[in-house]
Design a protein around this motif. Sequence first.
Motif, PDB file in Angstrom:
ATOM      1  N   GLU A   1      -9.208  -9.046 -10.502  1.00 12.25           N
ATOM      2  CA  GLU A   1      -7.745  -9.102 -10.304  1.00 12.25           C
ATOM      3  C   GLU A   1      -7.319  -9.208  -8.829  1.00 12.25           C
ATOM      4  O   GLU A   1      -6.255  -9.761  -8.536  1.00 12.25           O
ATOM      5  CB  GLU A   1      -7.019  -7.878 -10.924  1.00 12.25           C
ATOM      6  CG  GLU A   1      -7.198  -7.742 -12.421  1.00 12.25           C
ATOM      7  CD  GLU A   1      -8.297  -6.762 -12.788  1.00 12.25           C
ATOM      8  OE1 GLU A   1      -8.741  -6.009 -11.910  1.00 12.25           O
ATOM      9  OE2 GLU A   1      -8.734  -6.774 -13.952  1.00 12.25           O
TER      10      GLU A   1
ATOM     11  N   TYR B   1      -1.193  -4.638 -12.516  1.00 12.33           N
ATOM     12  CA  TYR B   1      -2.657  -4.701 -12.409  1.00 12.33           C
ATOM     13  C   TYR B   1      -3.197  -6.125 -12.240  1.00 12.33           C
ATOM     14  O   TYR B   1      -4.105  -6.355 -11.452  1.00 12.33           O
ATOM     15  CB  TYR B   1      -3.191  -4.044 -13.687  1.00 12.33           C
ATOM     16  CG  TYR B   1      -4.671  -3.884 -13.884  1.00 12.33           C
ATOM     17  CD1 TYR B   1      -5.582  -3.941 -12.837  1.00 12.33           C
ATOM     18  CD2 TYR B   1      -5.169  -3.628 -15.164  1.00 12.33           C
ATOM     19  CE1 TYR B   1      -6.943  -3.763 -13.068  1.00 12.33           C
ATOM     20  CE2 TYR B   1      -6.521  -3.446 -15.400  1.00 12.33           C
ATOM     21  CZ  TYR B   1      -7.403  -3.520 -14.355  1.00 12.33           C
ATOM     22  OH  TYR B   1      -8.743  -3.341 -14.583  1.00 12.33           O
TER      23      TYR B   1
ATOM     24  N   THR C   1       0.679  -1.723  -6.272  1.00 14.49           N
ATOM     25  CA  THR C   1       1.825  -1.653  -7.202  1.00 14.49           C
ATOM     26  C   THR C   1       3.080  -2.342  -6.657  1.00 14.49           C
ATOM     27  O   THR C   1       4.181  -2.071  -7.123  1.00 14.49           O
ATOM     28  CB  THR C   1       2.170  -0.180  -7.533  1.00 14.49           C
ATOM     29  OG1 THR C   1       2.448   0.495  -6.306  1.00 14.49           O
ATOM     30  CG2 THR C   1       1.048   0.514  -8.270  1.00 14.49           C
TER      31      THR C   1
ATOM     32  N   ALA D   1      -7.227   3.496 -13.901  1.00 12.46           N
ATOM     33  CA  ALA D   1      -7.118   3.074 -12.491  1.00 12.46           C
ATOM     34  C   ALA D   1      -7.798   4.030 -11.518  1.00 12.46           C
ATOM     35  O   ALA D   1      -8.426   3.612 -10.551  1.00 12.46           O
ATOM     36  CB  ALA D   1      -5.650   2.913 -12.117  1.00 12.46           C
TER      37      ALA D   1
ATOM     38  N   TRP E   1      -6.347  -4.840  -6.838  1.00 13.11           N
ATOM     39  CA  TRP E   1      -5.941  -4.591  -8.229  1.00 13.11           C
ATOM     40  C   TRP E   1      -5.071  -3.354  -8.374  1.00 13.11           C
ATOM     41  O   TRP E   1      -4.177  -3.313  -9.216  1.00 13.11           O
ATOM     42  CB  TRP E   1      -7.176  -4.528  -9.135  1.00 13.11           C
ATOM     43  CG  TRP E   1      -8.228  -3.514  -8.759  1.00 13.11           C
ATOM     44  CD1 TRP E   1      -9.217  -3.676  -7.832  1.00 13.11           C
ATOM     45  CD2 TRP E   1      -8.414  -2.200  -9.292  1.00 13.11           C
ATOM     46  NE1 TRP E   1     -10.004  -2.553  -7.756  1.00 13.11           N
ATOM     47  CE2 TRP E   1      -9.534  -1.624  -8.652  1.00 13.11           C
ATOM     48  CE3 TRP E   1      -7.752  -1.448 -10.265  1.00 13.11           C
ATOM     49  CZ2 TRP E   1      -9.997  -0.343  -8.946  1.00 13.11           C
ATOM     50  CZ3 TRP E   1      -8.201  -0.169 -10.560  1.00 13.11           C
ATOM     51  CH2 TRP E   1      -9.313   0.372  -9.906  1.00 13.11           C
ATOM     52  N   GLN E   2      -5.288  -2.331  -7.521  1.00 17.50           N
ATOM     53  CA  GLN E   2      -4.520  -1.079  -7.651  1.00 17.50           C
ATOM     54  C   GLN E   2      -3.113  -1.183  -7.050  1.00 17.50           C
ATOM     55  O   GLN E   2      -2.312  -0.272  -7.197  1.00 17.50           O
ATOM     56  CB  GLN E   2      -5.230   0.046  -6.899  1.00 17.50           C
ATOM     57  CG  GLN E   2      -6.643   0.299  -7.297  1.00 17.50           C
ATOM     58  CD  GLN E   2      -7.473   0.744  -6.096  1.00 17.50           C
ATOM     59  OE1 GLN E   2      -7.395   0.173  -5.011  1.00 17.50           O
ATOM     60  NE2 GLN E   2      -8.280   1.752  -6.282  1.00 17.50           N
TER      61      GLN E   2
ATOM     62  N   SER F   1       1.866  -6.029 -16.249  1.00 19.78           N
ATOM     63  CA  SER F   1       1.514  -4.847 -15.454  1.00 19.78           C
ATOM     64  C   SER F   1       1.312  -5.287 -14.006  1.00 19.78           C
ATOM     65  O   SER F   1       1.026  -6.462 -13.737  1.00 19.78           O
ATOM     66  CB  SER F   1       0.215  -4.236 -16.008  1.00 19.78           C
ATOM     67  OG  SER F   1      -0.366  -3.365 -15.077  1.00 19.78           O
TER      68      SER F   1
ATOM     69  N   SER G   1      -1.328   4.804  -9.366  1.00 16.59           N
ATOM     70  CA  SER G   1      -0.844   3.425  -9.569  1.00 16.59           C
ATOM     71  C   SER G   1      -0.158   3.328 -10.923  1.00 16.59           C
ATOM     72  O   SER G   1      -0.293   2.349 -11.640  1.00 16.59           O
ATOM     73  CB  SER G   1      -2.013   2.441  -9.555  1.00 16.59           C
ATOM     74  OG  SER G   1      -2.835   2.623  -8.443  1.00 16.59           O
TER      75      SER G   1
ATOM     76  N   SER H   1      -9.041   0.336 -19.383  1.00 14.33           N
ATOM     77  CA  SER H   1      -9.147   0.419 -17.920  1.00 14.33           C
ATOM     78  C   SER H   1      -8.376   1.637 -17.436  1.00 14.33           C
ATOM     79  O   SER H   1      -7.207   1.811 -17.781  1.00 14.33           O
ATOM     80  CB  SER H   1      -8.524  -0.809 -17.260  1.00 14.33           C
ATOM     81  OG  SER H   1      -8.659  -1.935 -18.063  1.00 14.33           O
TER      82      SER H   1
ATOM     83  N   TYR I   1      -2.725   3.394 -16.440  1.00 13.09           N
ATOM     84  CA  TYR I   1      -3.212   2.218 -17.156  1.00 13.09           C
ATOM     85  C   TYR I   1      -3.514   2.642 -18.608  1.00 13.09           C
ATOM     86  O   TYR I   1      -2.796   3.425 -19.203  1.00 13.09           O
ATOM     87  CB  TYR I   1      -4.456   1.656 -16.469  1.00 13.09           C
ATOM     88  CG  TYR I   1      -4.244   0.935 -15.144  1.00 13.09           C
ATOM     89  CD1 TYR I   1      -3.019   0.937 -14.468  1.00 13.09           C
ATOM     90  CD2 TYR I   1      -5.291   0.235 -14.561  1.00 13.09           C
ATOM     91  CE1 TYR I   1      -2.873   0.258 -13.262  1.00 13.09           C
ATOM     92  CE2 TYR I   1      -5.155  -0.448 -13.357  1.00 13.09           C
ATOM     93  CZ  TYR I   1      -3.945  -0.425 -12.701  1.00 13.09           C
ATOM     94  OH  TYR I   1      -3.814  -1.088 -11.508  1.00 13.09           O
TER      95      TYR I   1
END
Length: 499
Positions: A83, A134, A105, A308, A102-103, A132, A350, A306, A353
């Motif tokens: 991601e 993500y 926001t 986070a 990916w984390q 999301s 974050s 997943s 998830y």
Amino acid sequence: MSKYIAAIDQGTTSTRCILFNHQGKIVSVGQKEHEQIYPQPGWVEHNPEEIWKNTLEVIAIARIHVSATSSDIAAIGITNQRETTVAWNKRTGKPYHNALVWQDTRTTDLVAKYEKEGGLNQFRDITGLPVSTYFSGLKLQWLLENVSGLRADAEKGEALFGNMDTFLIWHLTGGVHGGIHVTDVTNASRTQLMNLRTLQWDQKMLDAYNIPAIMLPAIKSSSEIYGTVTNEVLPGVPVAGDLGDQHAALVGQTCFEPGMAKNTYGTGCFLVMNTGSEIKTSENGLLTTVAYQFGNNPVHYALEGSVAVTGALVQWVRDNLGLIKNSSDIEKLAKTVDDNGGAYFVPAFSGLYAPYWRNDARGVIAGLTRYVNKGHIARAVLEATAYQTLDVVNAMEQDSGIKLSSLRVDGGMVLNQLLMQFQSDILDTQVVSPAVAETTALGAAYAAGLAVGYWNNTDELRQNWAVAHTWSPEMPAVKRDELYRGWQKAVTKSYAWMD
Ligand SMILES: Nc1ncnc2c1ncn2[C@@H]1O[C@H](COP(=O)(O)OP(=O)(O)O)[C@@H](O)[C@H]1O
Ligand SMILES: O=P(O)(O)OC[C@H](O)CO
């Protein structure tokens, strides 16, 4: 036959190069950490140029340890933090911006906009994923809208998008001098731009997220020769494997049969179950994703839970609170007490998830009294990983109709004995770690090795898997239920923090 297969594991915290032999054993490792950049609360960036430089260094280190030359290495496979989004210029090779991790926001407002317009699940049928912060699609939209000149360059075909796999393969195969612009089906399935059925970029998604198709890489299988390394670090070696890291760990754990699952405990935790040729839609907050595709063979799909923040919480205790010096010290601190003292730590840094998908959640410590000390906090930190895994296992068992008889585990946190025993206790299931702990890199090596005939088939790979350690449940059911009730209550306290 060449002696080794090389794998690059480009993770959230570090980049590794590992050389494997035919038995799937590690013969050499190079590893380097990179900087975590936090420009604002909730924003997380990496410098892609630093990661490319580290990649070259770790390949050189791994090679030099065993005096390996290119002719000793049959192929190289890449696996990567998924991601994480980069856009760079095709002519200069320069990134337009740091990679959005990916984390990160920063796309929370975009998520809220799509939620209002059509709900968080409006693209699940096409992509298997909820809207999301993500996934890569919205991160790329953010870059296109906020980085001056990027959209114009993208529309002219001068700017390229990629996750870290694509960025590294492009550099390894020539960069500005004709680097190959590809990704694989597993990484593409995490962009939220690929159609799970056609395995191609989906025009509806590109329109919805306003992404020019011309900047996207070609989608390939996870195991085929994409090109050859031109860089002097490994000249002439075929680049022949590409898998997102959680998919690679599934392969490294040889979970090739439908119903087999693994959980990887690193920065976050990722439980992935192979569902074979079936695209299973989750009713319980899991993701539907591509497991892997080897060459022209049929694609395997997976369900994924997943989480986070798991190992990242241990790092936070180390770096932001200074309660420990090294991540591994958390075990000693947690062992100074017998239990969590009533405290629960919900690390919704974050948002949350799987299985909750609450973008509005933020971290809380619940159940504090004067009794609670730093030992209890350390315990709550480790227990948070185990409870989050239990949340995901419950969802996985409901979605798949399969009761997990044991769980294959890997990743940096598996070294923590207290955590693994507690995990087995709270799941009421055996937890099993494999002899080769570096399953992520091993999976990328397997993909590359299959493509060049270093290994002939998955049966050969299965024979390489062996148990290192088994943890068995010892906790009475009453205690387990009581602890889990406390966790579920704590989770609700993290909700609706963001307006
Ligand atoms: N003994 C330990 N106990 C608890 N956490 C640990 C331990 N050793 C490493 N970790 C955590 O595991 C993570 C590193 O694992 P790794 O699999 O290398 O992660 P990644 O692939 O996400 O970079 C870090 O977040 C670290 O805090
Ligand atoms: O790099 P890791 O091991 O933290 O994995 C990150 C995941 O791929 C994110 O989806």
